[in-house]
Write an enzyme that holds these catalytic residues in place. Structure first.
Site, PDB file in Angstrom:
ATOM      1  N   ASP A   1     -11.491  -6.935  11.687  1.00 59.15           N
ATOM      2  CA  ASP A   1     -10.702  -8.135  11.332  1.00 59.15           C
ATOM      3  C   ASP A   1     -10.805  -9.137  12.473  1.00 59.15           C
ATOM      4  OD1 ASP A   1      -8.599  -9.891  10.195  1.00 59.15           O
ATOM      5  OD2 ASP A   1      -8.112  -8.153   8.953  1.00 59.15           O
TER       6      ASP A   1
ATOM      7  N   HIS B   1     -10.990 -12.141  -3.484  1.00 52.26           N
ATOM      8  CA  HIS B   1     -10.126 -13.082  -4.221  1.00 52.26           C
ATOM      9  C   HIS B   1      -9.688 -14.279  -3.356  1.00 52.26           C
ATOM     10  CE1 HIS B   1      -5.771 -11.422  -3.357  1.00 52.26           C
ATOM     11  NE2 HIS B   1      -6.443 -11.653  -2.254  1.00 52.26           N
TER      12      HIS B   1
ATOM     13  N   TRP C   1       0.824  -1.226   0.000  1.00 51.45           N
ATOM     14  CA  TRP C   1       0.000   0.000   0.000  1.00 51.45           C
ATOM     15  C   TRP C   1       0.844   1.256   0.000  1.00 51.45           C
ATOM     16  CZ3 TRP C   1      -3.635  -1.752  -2.343  1.00 51.45           C
ATOM     17  CH2 TRP C   1      -4.338  -2.889  -1.976  1.00 51.45           C
TER      18      TRP C   1
ATOM     19  N   GLY D   1     -13.925  -9.197  14.946  1.00 50.21           N
ATOM     20  CA  GLY D   1     -15.044 -10.052  14.584  1.00 50.21           C
ATOM     21  C   GLY D   1     -14.735 -10.931  13.383  1.00 50.21           C
ATOM     22  N   ASP D   2     -15.687 -11.824  13.119  1.00 48.76           N
ATOM     23  CA  ASP D   2     -15.602 -12.714  11.959  1.00 48.76           C
ATOM     24  C   ASP D   2     -16.696 -12.262  11.002  1.00 48.76           C
ATOM     25  OD1 ASP D   2     -16.261 -14.833  10.183  1.00 48.76           O
ATOM     26  OD2 ASP D   2     -15.335 -16.285  11.527  1.00 48.76           O
TER      27      ASP D   2
END
Ligand code: SAM
Length: 346
Positions: A211, A256, A165, A236-237
């Site tokens: 995340d 992806h 990034w 969290g999921d």
């Protein structure tokens, strides 16, 4: 045989054949600290001096340095005492650890993990699935359980992914005018490289990095300074736990990783949570519609095969997924860099 066949085809063939040797030279020079030492030394050094300072053999180091010269990763000057090596602009900018644009961590992830997975590419093509069991002896039932099979592996992954990034983050965040979105969630935001780009370009935005709990912990400890009030965190999921309401959701290199059914599950959930007029920004490497390239997208798609449950897709394939989840006004922007952007609106 025509002269093209005689001259050009063997060149192409040998270039492809030697591709992994070239990668290994760059990885090894990085890993041993050649570029960092030359940066520190602020001048050129002989192979003897480099070997001594880095604790290697002279015969091995001399050959490694010469190969780096051939790859334009180092420059060389012949003096009466022998050859003296220095960094090139390219290595100074991208291969030294301390450079703001350093790709050192990305290369180390390739060297230590990606390289081992690609050893099993033939098996991956045969099986049609990732190769964690063969490469590392771990089950891939839980994909990120396998990717994060140790704390060290997870941290290497986070540093490796974040590095890109500094080169392309601004391009994907600036691909669309996102200034009207103030409450932004970066789902699977990892180490926060994109979140940082986002708040720096859009002064009215706040970004929440959503995340897995252990990833968020490391991001807080190592990547995002506590005084950065415009970046917050959510553990969290995203498949199992609620996704809070927001104006914009960023999904960078998330879809992806997954097969179409999982992508649909996630996009539908995001669409439900999204404020009316809000949107979702996909950041991915896009395949050409006719599948002719770009080569990087083909390589990444095979990387997804050996390491994930997903693949790279064309803009039409992403648009289809977004439309099926309820998003509209889908716009695609190719940035000319490694990653592109797709914006869908609710
Ligand atoms: N968006 C980041 C980037 O582009 O640098 C990271 C992309 S990485 C390929 C995928 C990210 O999704 C990781 O940070 C991973 O921890 C996160 N992730 C995977 N499964 C997740 C889940 N079920 N819930 C939340 N985050 C998840």
């Amino acid at each position: 045989m025509s002269s093209t066949q005689d001259l050009v085809y063997p060149q192409i063939l040998f270039q492809y054949n030697n591709g992994f040797l070239v990668s290994k030279i760059m990885f090894t020079a990085c890993e041993l600290g050649v570029f960092d030492l030359l940066l520190e030394s602020e001048g050129s050094l002989s192979s003897d001096a480099i070997a001594e300072r880095l604790g290697t053999s002279v015969s091995g180091m001399e050959r490694l340095l010469d190969a780096c010269v051939g790859l334009k990763l180092l420059g060389v000057e012949m003096k009466s005492e022998g050859a003296f090596y220095r960094n090139t602009e390219l290595s100074k900018l991208y291969l030294t650890k301390s450079s703001p644009k350093s790709q050192y961590h990305n290369l180390m992830y390739y060297s230590k993990t990606v390289y081992l997975c690609w050893h099993y590419l033939t098996d991956a093509v045969r099986d049609g699935k990732n190769q964690y069991e063969r490469a590392f002896g771990v089950s891939s039932k839980d994909l990120f359980g396998a990717l994060y099979r140790s704390e060290e592996e997870m941290i290497t992954f986070m540093y490796g992914l974040n590095a890109i990034w500094s080169i392309c983050g601004r391009d994907v965040i600036a691909a669309f005018d996102l200034s009207s979105f103030t409450v932004i969630y970066d789902l699977g935001g990892c180490a926060g490289g994109l979140a940082q780009e986002c708040i720096s370009l859009y002064p009215n935005s706040t970004v929440t990095i959503y995340d897995l709990p252990k990833v968020v912990q490391v991001t807080k400890e190592r990547f995002v300074p506590p005084e950065e009030r415009r970046i917050t965190f959510h553990e969290g999921d995203f498949f199992k736990d609620p996704i809070p309401e927001a104006d914009l959701y960023i999904l960078a290199r998330i879809l992806h990783d997954w097969a179409d059914d999982k992508c649909m599950q996630l996009l539908t959930k995001i669409h439900k949570a999204c404020k009316p007029g809000g949107g979702v920004l996909l950041v991915e490497t896009l395949l050409n519609e006719d599948k002719t390239g770009p080569l990087e997208a083909h390589l990444f798609s095979l990387m997804m095969l050996v390491q994930t449950e997903g693949k790279e897709r064309t803009p039409a394939e992403y648009s289809k997924l977004l439309t099926a989840a309820g998003f509209r006004e889908i716009q695609v922007k190719k940035t000319g860099k490694l990653y592109d952007a797709i914006l869908g609106r609710k």
